[in-house]
Design a protein around this motif. Structure first.
Motif, PDB file in Angstrom:
ATOM      1  N   ASN A   8      58.672  64.579  38.797  1.00  0.00           N
ATOM      2  CA  ASN A   8      57.889  63.772  37.845  1.00  0.00           C
ATOM      3  C   ASN A   8      56.712  64.565  37.294  1.00  0.00           C
ATOM      4  N   LEU A   9      56.107  65.382  38.147  1.00  0.00           N
ATOM      5  CA  LEU A   9      54.987  66.201  37.699  1.00  0.00           C
ATOM      6  C   LEU A   9      55.442  67.217  36.653  1.00  0.00           C
ATOM      7  N   ALA A  10      56.644  67.782  36.847  1.00  0.00           N
ATOM      8  CA  ALA A  10      57.190  68.730  35.874  1.00  0.00           C
ATOM      9  C   ALA A  10      57.476  68.045  34.548  1.00  0.00           C
ATOM     10  N   VAL A  11      57.986  66.828  34.613  1.00  0.00           N
ATOM     11  CA  VAL A  11      58.263  66.070  33.382  1.00  0.00           C
ATOM     12  C   VAL A  11      56.972  65.773  32.644  1.00  0.00           C
ATOM     13  N   GLN A  12      55.935  65.400  33.386  1.00  0.00           N
ATOM     14  CA  GLN A  12      54.641  65.124  32.765  1.00  0.00           C
ATOM     15  C   GLN A  12      54.048  66.385  32.133  1.00  0.00           C
ATOM     16  N   CYS A  13      54.264  67.521  32.777  1.00  0.00           N
ATOM     17  CA  CYS A  13      53.748  68.782  32.233  1.00  0.00           C
ATOM     18  C   CYS A  13      54.408  69.095  30.895  1.00  0.00           C
ATOM     19  N   ILE A  54      57.085  75.405  30.542  1.00  0.00           N
ATOM     20  CA  ILE A  54      56.655  75.445  31.941  1.00  0.00           C
ATOM     21  C   ILE A  54      57.252  74.264  32.699  1.00  0.00           C
ATOM     22  N   GLY A  55      57.227  73.100  32.087  1.00  0.00           N
ATOM     23  CA  GLY A  55      57.824  71.929  32.714  1.00  0.00           C
ATOM     24  C   GLY A  55      59.323  72.074  32.885  1.00  0.00           C
ATOM     25  N   GLU A  56      59.991  72.637  31.887  1.00  0.00           N
ATOM     26  CA  GLU A  56      61.441  72.836  31.987  1.00  0.00           C
ATOM     27  C   GLU A  56      61.797  73.769  33.144  1.00  0.00           C
ATOM     28  N   VAL A  57      61.075  74.870  33.251  1.00  0.00           N
ATOM     29  CA  VAL A  57      61.344  75.824  34.329  1.00  0.00           C
ATOM     30  C   VAL A  57      61.049  75.195  35.693  1.00  0.00           C
ATOM     31  N   THR A  58      59.985  74.412  35.768  1.00  0.00           N
ATOM     32  CA  THR A  58      59.645  73.755  37.031  1.00  0.00           C
ATOM     33  C   THR A  58      60.695  72.715  37.411  1.00  0.00           C
ATOM     34  N   GLU A  59      61.170  71.963  36.440  1.00  0.00           N
ATOM     35  CA  GLU A  59      62.251  70.999  36.711  1.00  0.00           C
ATOM     36  C   GLU A  59      63.478  71.705  37.276  1.00  0.00           C
ATOM     37  N   GLU A  60      63.837  72.816  36.683  1.00  0.00           N
ATOM     38  CA  GLU A  60      64.987  73.578  37.162  1.00  0.00           C
ATOM     39  C   GLU A  60      64.713  74.132  38.562  1.00  0.00           C
ATOM     40  N   ALA A  61      63.467  74.531  38.811  1.00  0.00           N
ATOM     41  CA  ALA A  61      63.112  75.040  40.141  1.00  0.00           C
ATOM     42  C   ALA A  61      63.245  73.948  41.195  1.00  0.00           C
ATOM     43  N   VAL A  62      62.826  72.738  40.874  1.00  0.00           N
ATOM     44  CA  VAL A  62      62.959  71.618  41.815  1.00  0.00           C
ATOM     45  C   VAL A  62      64.434  71.329  42.099  1.00  0.00           C
ATOM     46  N   ARG A  63      65.245  71.361  41.053  1.00  0.00           N
ATOM     47  CA  ARG A  63      66.676  71.107  41.244  1.00  0.00           C
ATOM     48  C   ARG A  63      67.313  72.182  42.134  1.00  0.00           C
ATOM     49  N   ILE A  64      66.997  73.430  41.856  1.00  0.00           N
ATOM     50  CA  ILE A  64      67.552  74.524  42.663  1.00  0.00           C
ATOM     51  C   ILE A  64      67.057  74.422  44.106  1.00  0.00           C
ATOM     52  N   PHE A  65      65.782  74.115  44.272  1.00  0.00           N
ATOM     53  CA  PHE A  65      65.187  74.028  45.604  1.00  0.00           C
ATOM     54  C   PHE A  65      65.838  72.932  46.431  1.00  0.00           C
ATOM     55  N   SER A  66      66.193  71.828  45.789  1.00  0.00           N
ATOM     56  CA  SER A  66      66.810  70.715  46.515  1.00  0.00           C
ATOM     57  C   SER A  66      68.276  70.980  46.851  1.00  0.00           C
ATOM     58  N   GLU A  67      68.928  71.877  46.085  1.00  0.00           N
ATOM     59  CA  GLU A  67      70.358  72.099  46.274  1.00  0.00           C
ATOM     60  C   GLU A  67      70.671  73.357  47.079  1.00  0.00           C
ATOM     61  N   GLN A  68      69.948  74.451  46.842  1.00  0.00           N
ATOM     62  CA  GLN A  68      70.269  75.716  47.504  1.00  0.00           C
ATOM     63  C   GLN A  68      69.006  76.534  47.722  1.00  0.00           C
TER      64      GLN A  68
END
Length: 215
Positions: A64-69, A73-87
């Motif tokens: 949510n913080l990445a979406v608000q950003c 930068i927000g797009e890269v952070t969103e992708e980082a959260v997704r990657i972090f949660s999966e692998q």
């Protein structure tokens, strides 16, 4: 002013490519300035807030913080959260792919400025050579006329000056925009290091739990 008008009237075929290069330079500069301004974020404030969510292991809050950003930068952070949660183990390589794709968006059209910066002086030189050749031809047919020689040489140098001016602006914009891209890349690396620090801490905790169970 008369010399400039004289040069435009006589040498417009060779001046036209330089003029088109100047229009392309202005168009790319306006486009990139608008894009960078729209994606500019205060990473100094964003990173600590993101870190607090990761400390609490609140990936939804980080998302949510990445979406608000927003922005790149927000797009890269969103992708980082997704990657972090999966692998978590392959986080570094997967994040590098995401950041490389984001960098391509940042570098879009910058090659146009680099090409114009290298080509424009030669276009101006070409125009100068062409005008000098015509001046020599006029002298051969009309005889030695100092006024005609001065006007011809002055008109020839207009093309060189025009080409150099366009090249200087293009190179300055190119270097400035490359510096902006590098700052964004530094921000991506900060985000990467932040997530890696938590990925490493999770791995250490898992190893300690395994060793305690074995004992």
């Amino acid at each position: 002013m008369d010399l400039l008008l004289h040069s435009i009237q006589l040498d417009w075929p060779v001046l036209l490519p330089i003029f088109l290069c100047s229009l392309a330079t202005v168009a790319v500069a306006i486009d990139r300035i608008a894009f960078y301004k729209a994606n500019k974020r205060n990473v100094i404030e964003f990173i600590p807030r993101l870190q607090k969510e990761l400390v609490k292991n609140n990936l939804m809050g980080a998302q949510n913080l990445a979406v608000q950003c927003g922005g790149i930068i927000g797009e890269v952070t969103e992708e980082a959260v997704r990657i972090f949660s999966e692998q978590k183990k392959g986080f570094s390589r997967s994040f590098d792919i995401a950041s490389a794709l984001a960098t391509r968006k940042l570098e879009h059209r910058l090659t146009i400025l680099g090409t114009i910066g290298g080509v424009a002086p030669f276009l101006g030189l070409f125009g100068t050579v062409v005008r000098i050749l015509y001046t020599f031809q006029d002298l051969a047919s009309q005889g030695n006329q100092s006024a005609a020689v001065a006007m011809g040489i002055g008109s020839a140098l207009i093309a060189t000056a025009f080409g150099l001016g366009v090249a200087i602006v293009a190179v300055v914009c190119y270097n400035s925009f490359q510096s902006t891209v590098r700052r964004f890349e530094d921000d991506f690396q900060l985000i990467k290091l932040l997530f890696l620090s938590f990925a490493d801490s999770d791995e250490e905790a898992a190893l300690q739990s395994k060793s305690s169970v074995a004992l």
